[in-house]
Design an enzyme around this catalytic site. Structure first.
Site, PDB file in Angstrom:
ATOM      1  CB  ALA A   1       1.961  -5.443   0.398  1.00 38.12           C
TER       2      ALA A   1
ATOM      3  CB  ALA B   1      -5.292   0.461   0.126  1.00 34.48           C
ATOM      4  CG  PHE B   2      -1.775   2.773   3.821  1.00 33.00           C
ATOM      5  CD1 PHE B   2      -3.050   2.429   4.217  1.00 33.00           C
ATOM      6  CD2 PHE B   2      -0.708   2.413   4.643  1.00 33.00           C
ATOM      7  CE1 PHE B   2      -3.269   1.735   5.406  1.00 33.00           C
ATOM      8  CE2 PHE B   2      -0.919   1.733   5.831  1.00 33.00           C
ATOM      9  CZ  PHE B   2      -2.199   1.386   6.212  1.00 33.00           C
ATOM     10  CE  LYS B   3      -3.737  -2.498   5.973  1.00 31.90           C
ATOM     11  NZ  LYS B   3      -4.885  -1.569   5.981  1.00 31.90           N
ATOM     12  CG  ASP B   4      -0.929  -1.226  -3.248  1.00 29.42           C
ATOM     13  OD1 ASP B   4      -1.106  -2.464  -3.208  1.00 29.42           O
ATOM     14  OD2 ASP B   4      -1.710  -0.443  -3.823  1.00 29.42           O
TER      15      ASP B   4
END
Ligand SMILES: *Cc1c(COP(=O)(O)O)cnc(C)c1O
Length: 432
Positions: free
Chosen positions: A111, A105-108
């Site tokens: 994060a 997911a793009f949140k990688d």
């Protein structure tokens, strides 16, 4: 670069302090004092630069002297160490695939950048930091993976029991080490409210150095600009800027895109694509903003009734409704339309969307039907395998689990059950 609190009742701080604190002492979100510009010549010739070089140009002004150049280069290189392909779906619409990172997911991106910055700062005798975060699904996995093994940082993730998909749950409950998963019998909003209470609580803030890893943290929010630049490197028709549709929940992702645009990145128009949790599209239609109670949908990472970053978007546009409306259009997409879009796009073009990408796709298609000479792309924010029930029912076949996620199914889930009660969370944080 300094950051001020949008509540204007706290001192300005450096990038280092903003990252460690997460939120300002007056509970406001931090916001950069100035928006740096990227040299137009660099943007014009962006294909002469590597992704790492571009990333340094974008991030360095925000970080200032709080991280030395060599370390920042290492941090950005590790952050963007996977692909961001812009894939053509049809003549008018492409998909910027942001799901090639470790948790799909793009949140990688946010994060990984934030965890490495905090790791860097904690080496400089900041003392142990506790990251407290609520997740509706994808944040938890990305944060767990990004922070795993980072010295000096403890991570506590709250997630709503039974409301995240199997892959998502495995990603956030199987890490061990410095990562703890709290399985809350309640909704995402309950989890978020518990986290907010914790940040307000005097005893907890005395006992622990608490910070947030939600997109309110500048170190998670700001690096999301990078893939908008990488997309532009791949955008063929440089004479005509793209329309960009962003599936939005807390509005951190689209707000980063707007920041990139104000810094000089050519973007024709932004589309805020929401499921029925549409406080912002409603504002864009009417000029009146009202937070709502979140309703569960099949694009669950966007089930947010009161988007935290909306206030940053207002600030970016000087709080002027007319200016915002010129640049952003809002769309509301129901679950039924989302499902239909997944089926249609698969059958027409052989492209498999996840429910979040499908919300953006439908919104972009709607917009382009009224602007037939324009073209654009969606941000495909998660791999469809994270939502197998919905997607497989629509495309009529199984989705292959990418090699990078297969090992998860052999791991043991470890979570701590908790009622949706701040008192219980406080007790656990203080006494284990
Ligand atoms: C978090 C998330 C979103 C929403 O992003 P915001 O920055 O909160 O607007 C969209 N899609 C997926 C798959 C997500 O995980």
């Amino acid at each position: 670069m300094h950051y001020y609190s949008l509540n204007k009742q706290a001192p300005n701080v450096s990038f280092r302090e903003a990252t460690i604190q997460g939120q300002a002492p007056d509970k406001g979100l931090y916001f950069p004092e100035t928006i740096p510009t990227v040299d137009p010549l660099i943007i014009k010739n962006c294909n002469d630069y590597t992704r790492e070089e571009l990333a340094m140009l974008v991030m360095q002004p925000y970080v200032g002297d709080t991280i030395d150049e060599k370390s920042l280069f290492r941090i950005v290189s590790e952050t963007i160490g996977f692909d961001f392909p812009l894939v053509k779906v049809n003549e008018q619409i492409s998909s910027l695939e942001l799901f090639h990172g470790p948790t799909l997911a793009f949140k990688d991106v946010g994060a990984r950048f934030m965890s490495r910055c905090l790791g860097y700062f904690s080496q400089q005798a900041t003392g142990k930091v506790t990251v407290l975060v609520a997740t509706s699904g994808d944040t938890g996995g990305a944060v767990a993976n990004g922070f795993l093994g980072v010295e000096g940082v403890e991570v506590v993730i709250l997630y709503p029991s039974g409301k995240v998909s199997p892959v998502q749950e495995l990603q956030l409950t199987t890490c061990g080490q410095n990562i703890k998963a709290l399985e809350v019998s309640g909704s995402f909003d309950d989890c978020q409210a518990m986290v907010k209470d914790a940040f307000m609580d005097t005893d907890l803030n005395k006992a622990l150095q608490l910070t947030s890893a939600n997109s309110i943290n500048v170190a998670r929010w700001l690096p999301q600009q990078l893939y908008y630049f990488f997309a532009y490197q791949q955008w063929q028709d440089k004479e005509q800027a793209p329309v960009i549709a962003v599936p939005s929940g807390n509005f951190g992702n689209i707000c980063a895109g707007l920041l990139a645009h104000i810094s000089g990145l050519p973007v024709k128009h932004f589309i805020a694509a929401c499921n029925v949790n549409d406080a912002v599209p409603e504002y864009l239609r009417t000029g009146n903003y009202a937070a709502k109670t979140a309703v569960p949908t099949i694009s669950n990472a966007m089930d947010v009734g009161s988007p935290s970053n909306f206030i940053r978007i207002m600030e970016l546009f000087g709080n002027k409704y007319e200016t915002i409306r010129e640049k952003i259009s809002g769309y509301t997409v129901t679950d039924e339309t989302t499902r239909q879009t997944i089926a249609d796009v698969y059958h027409q073009y052989g492209y498999i969307l996840d429910p979040h990408g499908a919300v953006a796709y439908h919104a972009l298609q709607e917009y382009l039907s009224g602007h037939p000479r324009e073209a654009g792309f969606i941000l495909e924010t998660a791999h469809p395998v994270k939502f197998p029930d919905t997607v497989e029912a629509m495309i009529g076949k199984k989705i292959e689990v990418p090699a990078s996620a297969q090992h998860l199914f052999g791991l043991e889930k470890k979570s701590i059950s908790m009622k949706a009660s701040f008192a219980d969370l406080k007790e656990w944080l203080l006494n284990g």
